[in-house]
Design an enzyme around this catalytic site. Structure first.
Site, PDB file in Angstrom:
ATOM      1  N   THR A 128       0.823  -1.206   0.000  1.00 52.08           N
ATOM      2  CA  THR A 128       0.000   0.000   0.000  1.00 52.08           C
ATOM      3  C   THR A 128       0.861   1.261   0.000  1.00 52.08           C
ATOM      4  OG1 THR A 128      -1.751  -1.152   1.191  1.00 52.08           O
ATOM      5  CG2 THR A 128      -1.777   1.245   1.288  1.00 52.08           C
ATOM      6  N   PHE A 188      -1.573  -9.902  -5.099  1.00 51.47           N
ATOM      7  CA  PHE A 188      -2.993 -10.186  -4.917  1.00 51.47           C
ATOM      8  C   PHE A 188      -3.220 -11.585  -4.343  1.00 51.47           C
ATOM      9  CE2 PHE A 188      -4.812  -7.008  -8.234  1.00 51.47           C
ATOM     10  CZ  PHE A 188      -4.631  -5.985  -7.327  1.00 51.47           C
ATOM     11  N   CYS A 207      -1.305 -13.110  -2.284  1.00 55.96           N
ATOM     12  CA  CYS A 207      -1.012 -13.018  -0.856  1.00 55.96           C
ATOM     13  C   CYS A 207      -2.148 -12.320  -0.116  1.00 55.96           C
ATOM     14  CB  CYS A 207       0.298 -12.263  -0.641  1.00 55.96           C
ATOM     15  SG  CYS A 207       1.749 -13.019  -1.410  1.00 55.96           S
ATOM     16  N   ASN A 251      -5.236 -12.378  -0.846  1.00 54.22           N
ATOM     17  CA  ASN A 251      -6.351 -13.309  -0.693  1.00 54.22           C
ATOM     18  C   ASN A 251      -6.142 -14.265   0.471  1.00 54.22           C
ATOM     19  OD1 ASN A 251      -8.290 -12.505  -2.585  1.00 54.22           O
ATOM     20  ND2 ASN A 251      -7.185 -13.483  -4.260  1.00 54.22           N
ATOM     21  N   ARG A 263      -7.109 -12.088   3.377  1.00 55.35           N
ATOM     22  CA  ARG A 263      -8.556 -11.866   3.404  1.00 55.35           C
ATOM     23  C   ARG A 263      -9.292 -13.094   3.931  1.00 55.35           C
ATOM     24  NH1 ARG A 263      -8.410  -9.223  -2.677  1.00 55.35           N
ATOM     25  NH2 ARG A 263      -7.968  -7.073  -2.030  1.00 55.35           N
ATOM     26  N   GLU A 299      -7.053  -4.765   3.411  1.00 57.15           N
ATOM     27  CA  GLU A 299      -7.208  -5.955   2.563  1.00 57.15           C
ATOM     28  C   GLU A 299      -8.438  -5.845   1.657  1.00 57.15           C
ATOM     29  OE1 GLU A 299      -4.572  -7.216   2.944  1.00 57.15           O
ATOM     30  OE2 GLU A 299      -4.029  -7.566   5.027  1.00 57.15           O
TER      31      GLU A 299
END
Length: 395
Positions: free
Chosen positions: A143, A247, A249, A251, A254, A374
């Site tokens: 981020t 992405f 990672c 998931n 999440r 996330e």
């Protein structure tokens, strides 16, 4: 007498719905170990740590020794546990505080998963056993200050040099960065977005803890600056090219949230039930009034649905059939409902619900942060919408 017995027998959350009963044996074993650890080592000081914005780094090696770090990874000192078992552990940690489930997630689902999935054999051997044991801490630097929902617009860049790479840029809201030994840094290159393993003592790497938080106060989130950080060629994660790497990672993280927030919801619901039994107003426990019972029933229904959804997604993940859209369904629904449960619990607790005598207000604040990271509600709604229509609504 018979009516009175029927009213009081078997009352309480466990009498209506128990998470333990729906878990396979291996997951239940992990869950009970996590519950015992979290209640014994984290719960006694969590209110004080939240108030003081204190992260108890001394617990990291204990958590590693218990096998909870990177527990879904096989080999390299990791437990190789099922996805369902990992989810159950997340639930028990977040039942005490979201910050500690976040620690397990950042270390295992993000940093360790990136190395396990995309690292070279040398990188795996160097870092995964140490991280699994809690002797080394990792962070996941994706981020950026300009926005977290559009990583494709990443401004951090890595340029090739004769003997490696030079990385320049900035990251924000990076968990654990001030205590991390290694950072998984994602940067734009001529070949697209790539991941790099950057030791945090590398010149030019600076992590600064974000202060003034009203949520996640017992954990650490940071700003990172990368000022011409030079790393060798072998810092590159060879298996990750493009945004699919980070992405995948995300998931993993999440998925842990889907379970974890139900732990926070359970804690709030339990506090509300206890208060409803003990608080006497107008000559009766408030739990004897219809409005309070209706609130408790609604909370229980959403909690049970959330746990059953998490269990279903866990079974899918263990079977290798879990889709990105289903992860988004879980994150969107369970965070939203956990926040609603916390708010209703606060109303049952009345004015005392805003004090540290109860965990509810702390969970409410933490869950607002979980709602953002996330992937926000809006991002997950668009992921589900894209899966339903085949049309992308992302700008």
């Amino acid at each position: 007498m018979i009516e009175q017995t029927l009213e009081t027998a078997g009352s309480g959350l466990e009498a209506v719905f128990s998470v333990d009963a729906i878990l396979p044996e291996d997951a239940r074993d992990w869950q009970l170990r996590a519950r015992e650890f979290a209640r014994r080592r984290i719960a006694p000081t969590i209110e004080e740590d939240f108030e003081a914005q204190h992260f108890r780094r001394e617990l990291i090696e204990e958590i590693g020794a218990a096998g909870f770090l990177g527990m879904h990874i096989s080999g390299y000192g990791c437990a190789g546990a099922s996805a369902t078992a990992y989810g159950a552990v997340c639930l028990e940690f977040e039942a005490i505080d979201s910050g500690w489930r976040t620690f397990v997630s950042v270390q295992g689902s993000l940093a360790m998963t990136a190395i396990a999935k995309f690292g070279s054999e040398e990188q795996k051997q160097r870092w995964l056993p140490e991280m699994a044991a809690g002797r080394a801490v990792g962070c996941f630097a994706l981020t950026e200050p300009s926005g977290g929902s559009d990583p494709g617009a990443m401004r951090t860049v890595a340029q090739r040099t004769a003997d490696g790479w030079v990385i320049t840029g900035a990251k924000r809201w990076i968990g654990l960065a001030t205590v991390a030994d290694i950072a998984v840094v994602w940067a734009q290159t001529d070949d697209g977005v790539r991941g790099f393993l950057v030791p945090t003592d590398t010149p030019g790497f600076t992590a600064t803890a974000i202060t003034g938080k009203h949520a996640m106060r017992a954990s650490i989130q940071c700003d990172i600056t990368l000022d011409d950080v030079q790393v060798a060629s072998d810092a590159l994660l060879p298996g990750a090219v493009g945004l699919r790497g980070p992405f995948s990672c995300l998931n993993e993280a999440r998925y842990g949230i889907v379970w974890g927030v139900m732990g926070a919801a359970r804690s709030c619901l339990s506090a509300a039930i206890d208060r409803a039994r003990s608080r006497v107003v107008f000559g009766e426990p408030i739990g004897a009034y219809q409005l309070t019972q209706a609130k408790l029933a609604d909370m229980l229904v959403e909690y049970e649905k959330g746990v059953l959804l998490a269990r279903h997604l866990g079974a899918q993940k263990d079977a290798g059939t879990l889709s990105h859209a289903q992860i988004s369904v879980g994150k969107l629904n369970n965070v939203r409902e956990a926040i609603a449960i916390a708010g209703t619990a606060r109303s049952i607790l009345g004015g005392d619900g805003v004090t540290s005598e109860f965990p509810v207000m702390r969970h409410m604040a933490n869950l607002e942060a979980v709602r953002t990271y996330e992937g926000t509600d809006e991002i997950h709604a668009l992921i589900v919408g894209r899966a339903l229509t085949g049309l992308s609504a992302f700008a």
